[in-house]
Design an enzyme around this catalytic site. Structure first.
Site, short mmCIF file in Angstrom:
data_model
loop_
_atom_site.label_atom_id
_atom_site.label_comp_id
_atom_site.label_asym_id
_atom_site.label_seq_id
_atom_site.Cartn_x
_atom_site.Cartn_y
_atom_site.Cartn_z
N ASN A 10 0.89 -1.17 0.00
CA ASN A 10 0.00 0.00 0.00
C ASN A 10 0.92 1.21 0.00
O ASN A 10 1.48 1.57 1.03
CB ASN A 10 -0.89 -0.04 1.26
CG ASN A 10 -1.73 1.21 1.41
OD1 ASN A 10 -1.81 2.03 0.50
ND2 ASN A 10 -2.37 1.35 2.57
N LYS A 12 0.31 4.26 -0.42
CA LYS A 12 -0.27 5.49 0.17
C LYS A 12 0.05 6.71 -0.71
O LYS A 12 0.15 6.56 -1.93
CB LYS A 12 0.20 5.65 1.62
CG LYS A 12 -0.03 4.37 2.44
CD LYS A 12 0.07 4.56 3.92
CE LYS A 12 -0.16 3.22 4.63
NZ LYS A 12 -0.15 3.34 6.08
N HIS A 95 -9.58 1.61 4.41
CA HIS A 95 -8.34 1.77 5.18
C HIS A 95 -8.59 2.73 6.34
O HIS A 95 -9.35 3.69 6.20
CB HIS A 95 -7.22 2.29 4.28
CG HIS A 95 -5.88 2.19 4.94
ND1 HIS A 95 -5.45 3.11 5.87
CD2 HIS A 95 -4.90 1.25 4.85
CE1 HIS A 95 -4.26 2.75 6.32
NE2 HIS A 95 -3.90 1.63 5.73
N GLU A 97 -6.91 5.05 7.48
CA GLU A 97 -6.61 6.46 7.17
C GLU A 97 -7.79 7.10 6.44
O GLU A 97 -8.10 8.27 6.65
CB GLU A 97 -5.32 6.54 6.35
CG GLU A 97 -4.10 6.26 7.23
CD GLU A 97 -2.94 5.59 6.54
OE1 GLU A 97 -2.87 5.60 5.29
OE2 GLU A 97 -2.09 5.01 7.26
N GLU A 167 -5.98 -4.69 10.18
CA GLU A 167 -4.92 -3.73 10.49
C GLU A 167 -5.24 -2.98 11.78
O GLU A 167 -6.00 -2.01 11.78
CB GLU A 167 -4.80 -2.72 9.35
CG GLU A 167 -4.45 -3.35 8.02
CD GLU A 167 -3.77 -2.36 7.09
OE1 GLU A 167 -2.66 -2.66 6.64
OE2 GLU A 167 -4.34 -1.28 6.84
N GLY A 173 2.20 2.07 10.76
CA GLY A 173 3.20 3.12 10.63
C GLY A 173 3.87 3.48 11.95
O GLY A 173 4.57 4.48 12.04
N SER A 213 2.93 -2.37 10.31
CA SER A 213 4.37 -2.52 10.58
C SER A 213 4.90 -3.92 10.28
O SER A 213 5.83 -4.39 10.93
CB SER A 213 4.71 -2.11 12.02
OG SER A 213 4.36 -0.75 12.24
P1 PGA Z 1 2.57 0.08 7.68
O1 PGA Z 1 1.14 0.36 6.97
O2 PGA Z 1 3.07 -1.22 7.12
O3 PGA Z 1 3.42 1.25 7.31
O4 PGA Z 1 2.31 -0.02 9.14
C1 PGA Z 1 0.24 -0.67 6.72
C2 PGA Z 1 -1.01 -0.11 6.10
O5 PGA Z 1 -1.44 0.98 6.49
O6 PGA Z 1 -1.60 -0.73 5.20
#
Ligand code: PGA
Length: 250
Positions: A10, A12, A95, A97, A167, A173, A213
């Site tokens: 992803n 982003k 997601h 976000e 998630e 993140g 992560s």
């Molecule tokens: P990350 O993000 O691996 O940077 O924690 C995962 C995601 O948001 O899909």
């Protein structure tokens, strides 16, 4: 039948179209021998150049979002037909976000899921609890609710085509990964709720990813769990590490 693992990046809001082409070129040889399904979910504007770059490889391309209407006066939105015509096969929806910054509701995600399935896009539906919800002891209730609403009106046959990404928001993140046992526990609960909504066949067919992560160091332990069928990778998908994750079994 064993479920084929699926590792999706992803990206982003991180790469301009020319940067995206460079990253795709870097990753192509690193993922070429993978036994898993490999997907790059990229910003809408990067889809066409990335699809062109990965043509003839084992890489599939996806969008990071879609809108649930077919077309019309929705300034700034991207339709399922646009994604498909650009060459995307997959699309992420829900997601955390998007839920957090752009106020997407479970009902929106249900509409997006139905639209993606109607149009033949392969959906990656995200769910996950916040740290507060985990501490309040409502993690399972919360995830069950997200899944039940997302899948309202979706047939069992269609549900089998969906990838669910678990998630935990506190792990995205942050460098704070859920332990393999914590991730497995929730992925199993997700499979159980799919079994309750549909049947054992559907629950056994659906693929469930862990995201938050995940990296080259912790992926092996996570992906060894029986109910974790892959990963949705943010930060580590922008680096050569992504090649190590898709080759976790070698
Ligand atoms: P990350 O993000 O691996 O940077 O924690 C995962 C995601 O948001 O899909």
């Amino acid at each position: 039948m064993a479920r084929k693992k699926i590792i999706a990046g992803n990206w982003k809001m991180n790469k301009t179209p020319s940067e995206a082409v460079e990253l795709a070129k870097t990753l192509i040889p690193l993922v070429a021998d993978a036994d898993v399904d490999v997907v790059f979910c990229v910003p809408a504007i990067d889809i066409v150049p990335v699809v062109e770059t990965v043509q003839g490889t084992n890489i599939h391309v996806g969008g990071e979002n879609l809108y649930f209407e077919d077309k019309g006066a929705y300034t700034g939105e991207i339709s399922a037909d646009m994604l498909l015509d650009a060459g995307a096969e997959y699309v992420i929806m829900g997601h955390s976000e998007r839920r957090g910054y752009f106020h997407e509701t479970d009902e929106d995600i249900n509409r997006k899921l139905k639209k993606a399935l109607e149009k033949g896009l392969k959906p990656i539906v995200c769910c996950g609890e916040s740290l507060a919800q985990r501490e309040q002891g409502i993690c399972f209730d919360w995830i069950r609710m997200q899944i039940k609403i997302a899948f309202q009106g979706v047939s069992a046959e269609d549900a089998k085509k969906v990838v669910i990404a678990y998630e935990p928001i506190w792990a995205i993140g942050t460098g704070k990964t859920a332990t393999a046992d914590q991730a497995e526990e929730v992925c199993k609960a997700i499979r159980d709720v799919i079994g309750e909504i549909y049947d054992t066949d559907t629950a056994e067919a659906i693929r469930i990813q862990y995201g938050g992560s995940m990296n080259a160091g912790n992926c092996r332990e996570l992906l060894a769990k029986p109910d974790i069928d892959g990963g949705l990778i943010g930060g580590a998908s922008l680096k050569p590490d992504f090649g190590k994750i898709v080759n976790y079994d070698k």
